[in-house]
Design a protein around this motif. Structure first.
Motif, PDB file in Angstrom:
ATOM      1  N   SER A  37      46.084  49.767  31.133  1.00 29.93           N
ATOM      2  CA  SER A  37      45.537  48.863  32.142  1.00 29.93           C
ATOM      3  C   SER A  37      46.295  49.066  33.451  1.00 29.93           C
ATOM      4  N   GLY A  38      45.564  49.219  34.538  1.00 27.70           N
ATOM      5  CA  GLY A  38      46.202  49.425  35.840  1.00 27.70           C
ATOM      6  C   GLY A  38      46.557  50.869  36.110  1.00 27.70           C
TER       7      GLY A  38
ATOM      8  N   GLY B 131      44.553  53.309  36.777  1.00 30.37           N
ATOM      9  CA  GLY B 131      43.760  53.847  37.886  1.00 30.37           C
ATOM     10  C   GLY B 131      42.396  54.368  37.467  1.00 30.37           C
ATOM     11  N   LYS B 132      41.942  54.005  36.252  1.00 25.76           N
ATOM     12  CA  LYS B 132      40.653  54.505  35.758  1.00 25.76           C
ATOM     13  C   LYS B 132      39.497  54.015  36.626  1.00 25.76           C
ATOM     14  N   SER B 133      39.449  52.690  36.820  1.00 31.66           N
ATOM     15  CA  SER B 133      38.353  52.140  37.622  1.00 31.66           C
ATOM     16  C   SER B 133      38.388  52.708  39.036  1.00 31.66           C
ATOM     17  N   THR B 134      39.585  52.936  39.543  1.00 33.52           N
ATOM     18  CA  THR B 134      39.696  53.479  40.901  1.00 33.52           C
ATOM     19  C   THR B 134      39.033  54.854  40.985  1.00 33.52           C
TER      20      THR B 134
ATOM     21  N   GLU C 177      34.541  51.152  31.133  1.00 33.53           N
ATOM     22  CA  GLU C 177      34.807  50.340  29.948  1.00 33.53           C
ATOM     23  C   GLU C 177      33.532  49.720  29.389  1.00 33.53           C
TER      24      GLU C 177
ATOM     25  N   HIS D 108      39.523  52.033  26.936  1.00 34.38           N
ATOM     26  CA  HIS D 108      40.786  51.747  26.255  1.00 34.38           C
ATOM     27  C   HIS D 108      40.703  52.131  24.788  1.00 34.38           C
TER      28      HIS D 108
HETATM   29  N1  LIG Z   1      41.057  46.159  45.519  1.00 36.57           N
HETATM   30  C1  LIG Z   1      42.347  46.335  45.138  1.00 36.57           C
HETATM   31  N2  LIG Z   1      43.341  45.889  45.954  1.00 36.57           N
HETATM   32  C2  LIG Z   1      44.632  46.073  45.616  1.00 36.57           C
HETATM   33  N3  LIG Z   1      45.026  46.695  44.505  1.00 36.57           N
HETATM   34  C3  LIG Z   1      44.092  47.156  43.663  1.00 36.57           C
HETATM   35  C4  LIG Z   1      42.700  47.005  43.942  1.00 36.57           C
HETATM   36  N4  LIG Z   1      42.011  47.556  42.930  1.00 36.57           N
HETATM   37  C5  LIG Z   1      42.926  48.038  42.074  1.00 36.57           C
HETATM   38  N5  LIG Z   1      44.165  47.811  42.505  1.00 36.57           N
HETATM   39  C6  LIG Z   1      45.407  48.220  41.855  1.00 36.57           C
HETATM   40  O1  LIG Z   1      45.331  49.629  41.628  1.00 36.57           O
HETATM   41  C7  LIG Z   1      45.833  49.961  40.362  1.00 36.57           C
HETATM   42  C8  LIG Z   1      44.772  50.681  39.557  1.00 36.57           C
HETATM   43  O2  LIG Z   1      43.712  49.767  39.286  1.00 36.57           O
HETATM   44  P1  LIG Z   1      42.429  50.162  38.431  1.00 36.57           P
HETATM   45  O3  LIG Z   1      41.501  49.031  38.480  1.00 36.57           O
HETATM   46  O4  LIG Z   1      41.964  51.476  38.861  1.00 36.57           O
HETATM   47  O5  LIG Z   1      43.062  50.273  36.989  1.00 36.57           O
HETATM   48  P2  LIG Z   1      42.330  50.509  35.597  1.00 36.57           P
HETATM   49  O6  LIG Z   1      42.921  51.705  35.008  1.00 36.57           O
HETATM   50  O7  LIG Z   1      40.870  50.470  35.750  1.00 36.57           O
HETATM   51  O8  LIG Z   1      42.819  49.226  34.787  1.00 36.57           O
HETATM   52  P3  LIG Z   1      42.010  48.392  33.682  1.00 36.57           P
HETATM   53  O9  LIG Z   1      42.112  49.176  32.433  1.00 36.57           O
HETATM   54  O10 LIG Z   1      42.797  47.121  33.562  1.00 36.57           O
HETATM   55  O11 LIG Z   1      40.631  48.194  34.165  1.00 36.57           O
HETATM   56  C9  LIG Z   1      46.315  48.662  39.746  1.00 36.57           C
HETATM   57  O12 LIG Z   1      47.707  48.552  39.984  1.00 36.57           O
HETATM   58  C10 LIG Z   1      45.575  47.607  40.494  1.00 36.57           C
HETATM   59  O13 LIG Z   1      46.333  46.429  40.578  1.00 36.57           O
END
Ligand SMILES: Nc1ncnc2c1ncn2[C@@H]1O[C@H](COP(=O)(O)OP(=O)(O)OP(=O)(O)O)[C@@H](O)[C@H]1O
Ligand SMILES: [Mg+2]
Lengths: 241, 299
Positions: free
Chosen positions: A40-41, A43-46, A166, A198
């Motif tokens: 989690s966090g 960066g996948k969604s990013t 996800e 995940h």
């Molecule tokens: N709009 C935003 N503003 C500030 N920080 C962000 C934003 N979106 C994501 N982040 C930060 O960027 C990092 C990557 O986030 P991301 O959502 O890509 O993670 P993830 O792998 O999808 O996590 P998860 O499995 O929980 O969905 C995290 O530290 C998150 O807090």
């Protein structure tokens, strides 16, 4: 030279002070089926948001069919998104509309003739096995069924790429397996599929390509057989939930 | 070659049909917006109709007074009403002697009475209440004050009607009305704009998640925005439509009042008033929608 469908080239992404991605590079070819894993966090969604241009890269290039998304004007973003199917953890269905209307929405907004809309929507709902729930609104559907509607909506316009963030995150194990199988089936018709998840148990079972990220960096990319075992990944890269 | 032409033509028709279907969809979305706004619709339309009624009525009154003034303004004639005891010829001589008098015409009691009875045949049989009247044409408008002083020295005059003063008063009232009307309309227009933008803001916020979904689905921004814009504009058009009835009533009523003075009616004022009301309604409603979208529907 054949163009990759998706190309990440030394991509970094910062949200203010948070560095969500650092120097991420990978290629995805037409017809690929690829998992994106990481804690989690990580960066996948990013990564997925960069592909559907909800976010823009701070550094590096994101190319779709060779087109740098940084050069794409805001006005063109809807067109970009109509060219792909996007599936979400929380389904993102229109609450007051039936399964049929949810899937039909984009087609109707494009002014497609009703008969054509019907043909395509029924076709998509048939692929996901929901022909008996055509007139149900989301709250009358189980989570798995709602996600099927989400998938039908994603494929109704015949996209070459389907992105899922996800997709099984809110589903029970049984439905999760069914949804993944459905996405694999869609992939077999030639659609490129990129899924963040995940769910390492399913990833292990499916023997597909896996891109692993930890703390915004790409840590592994390959078929799972060539990757370290789940336990090692978890230990070394702090993956999993 | 002809095949190409045929294909292009067929495509044009298909595209036109497609646009019609898109327009239908946008209309359905707009109706959906009205449905969700509920009773606030009624409040907004009533407010809108009220400001347009006020604007339209004031506009008509001002325009008609202007016509009235400009029709009468070229006529400098003054009317001198004689006491019943006075001798017409004596007074006429005295008036002729005044240097500011260019010409004179006499209407006797009897002539005036007969003229009135012929215009109003149903007039009751009463004793002739009208005075002997002498109409004076001054040599120039500038001489009117001097003439006024001169008239004060003439015996046997019961009253003098100075059309200039009446006209000046009407002009002043019209000017006051149009200034007041402009401010009042601007103020109420802003108020209405505020109500509409607030209502649509609430609607946009309530639909926030849905709008987010539409964006993810690749729905074009204009398709998301147009229904809100149309809803705002339709408030303006509906308001103008409703305001038409009271405003046309005011038009008829004031025309009747002015026709008492035997003036030609100027009916184009109502059409102009309606055009302006539609314009203002559209502007206020459309701006209200745009304000709310600027604030809550950022692309
Ligand atoms: N709009 C935003 N503003 C500030 N920080 C962000 C934003 N979106 C994501 N982040 C930060 O960027 C990092 C990557 O986030 P991301 O959502 O890509 O993670 P993830 O792998 O999808 O996590 P998860 O499995 O929980 O969905 C995290 O530290 C998150 O807090
Ligand atoms: Mg995520």
């Amino acid at each position: 030279m054949m163009m990759s469908q998706i190309e990440f080239n030394q991509v970094s992404k910062r949200y203010g002070a948070v560095e969500a991605l650092r120097n991420v590079s990978f290629l995805i070819e037409p017809g690929d089926f690829c998992f994106l894993v990481g804690a989690s966090g990580a960066g996948k969604s990013t990564i997925l948001k960069l592909i559907y241009r909800e976010e823009s890269a701070s550094e590096g290039e994101v190319l779709l069919d060779g087109v740098n998304l940084a050069s794409l004007s805001t006005r063109k973003v809807p067109l970009l998104r109509r060219g792909m199917g996007i599936i979400f953890q929380d389904f993102k269905l229109l609450p007051r509309q039936t399964a049929f209307d949810n899937v039909a929405y984009v087609l109707r907004a494009l002014g497609m003739p009703p008969a054509e809309v019907r043909r395509r929507v029924i076709g998509a709902l048939k692929v996901v096995g929901l022909l008996d729930k055509v007139d149900a609104v989301p709250e009358e559907l189980s989570g798995g069924e709602q996600q099927r509607v989400g998938i039908a909506r994603a494929i109704v316009n015949g996209p070459r790429l389907v992105i899922a963030d996800e997709p099984t995150g809110n589903l029970d194990p049984q439905s999760s397996v069914e949804i993944m199988a459905l996405l694999e089936q869609i992939n077999q018709r030639g659609t490129t599929i990129l899924i963040s998840t995940h769910n390492l148990a399913i990833v292990e079972q499916m023997h597909k390509r896996v891109i692993a990220i930890a703390d915004g960096q790409l840590v592994a990319d390959g078929i799972l057989n060539n990757l370290p075992s789940e336990a090692t990944i978890m230990a070394n890269y702090n993956l999993g939930t | 070659m002809s095949n190409v032409v045929q294909t292009t033509f067929a495509n044009m028709i298909l595209e036109a049909l497609r646009d019609v279907r898109i327009a239908q969809r946008v209309m359905l979305e707009t109706i959906g917006g009205f449905n969700r706004t509920g009773w606030m619709n009624v409040l907004i339309v009533i407010t809108m109709a009220s400001i347009l009624t006020i604007f339209g009525s004031l506009f008509l009154l001002v325009e008609q007074s202007k016509t009235f003034v400009s029709t009468l303004g070229t006529n400098m004639e003054m009317s001198v009403y004689l006491k019943d005891s006075a001798d017409i010829n004596d007074v006429q001589e005295d008036l002729d002697a005044l240097p500011q008098v260019a010409s004179i015409s006499v209407v006797t009691k009897q002539e005036a009475w007969e003229k009135m009875r012929s215009s109003y045949p149903d007039f009751p049989e009463i004793q002739n209440p009208l005075p002997n009247t002498i109409h004076i044409q001054p040599t120039s408008p500038a001489e009117v004050p001097a003439l006024k002083q001169g008239l004060a020295t003439v015996e046997g005059i019961q009253a003098v009607k100075y059309p200039f003063e009446v006209l000046k008063k009407i002009q002043a009232i019209a000017k006051g009305l149009s200034i007041f009307g402009s401010f009042f309309t601007a103020f109420l227009g802003l108020l209405t704009l505020f109500i509409i933008s607030n209502t649509l803001s609430l609607l946009i916020q309530a639909r926030g998640r849905e709008i987010e979904i539409l964006r993810m689905m690749g729905i074009a921004n204009w398709y998301i925005r147009l229904p809100f814009l149309f809803q705002g504009i339709l408030y303006g058009l509906l308001g103008a439509f409703i305001a038409y009835f009271p405003v046309s009533f005011v038009e008829n009523y004031s025309l009747q009042a002015f026709s008492f003075f035997h003036l030609a009616s100027n009916t184009h004022h109502l059409a102009l008033a309606m055009a302006l009301m539609i314009g203002i309604g559209t502007l206020v409603g459309g701006s209200g929608a745009i304000v709310s979208m600027r604030r809550y529907l950022k692309i």
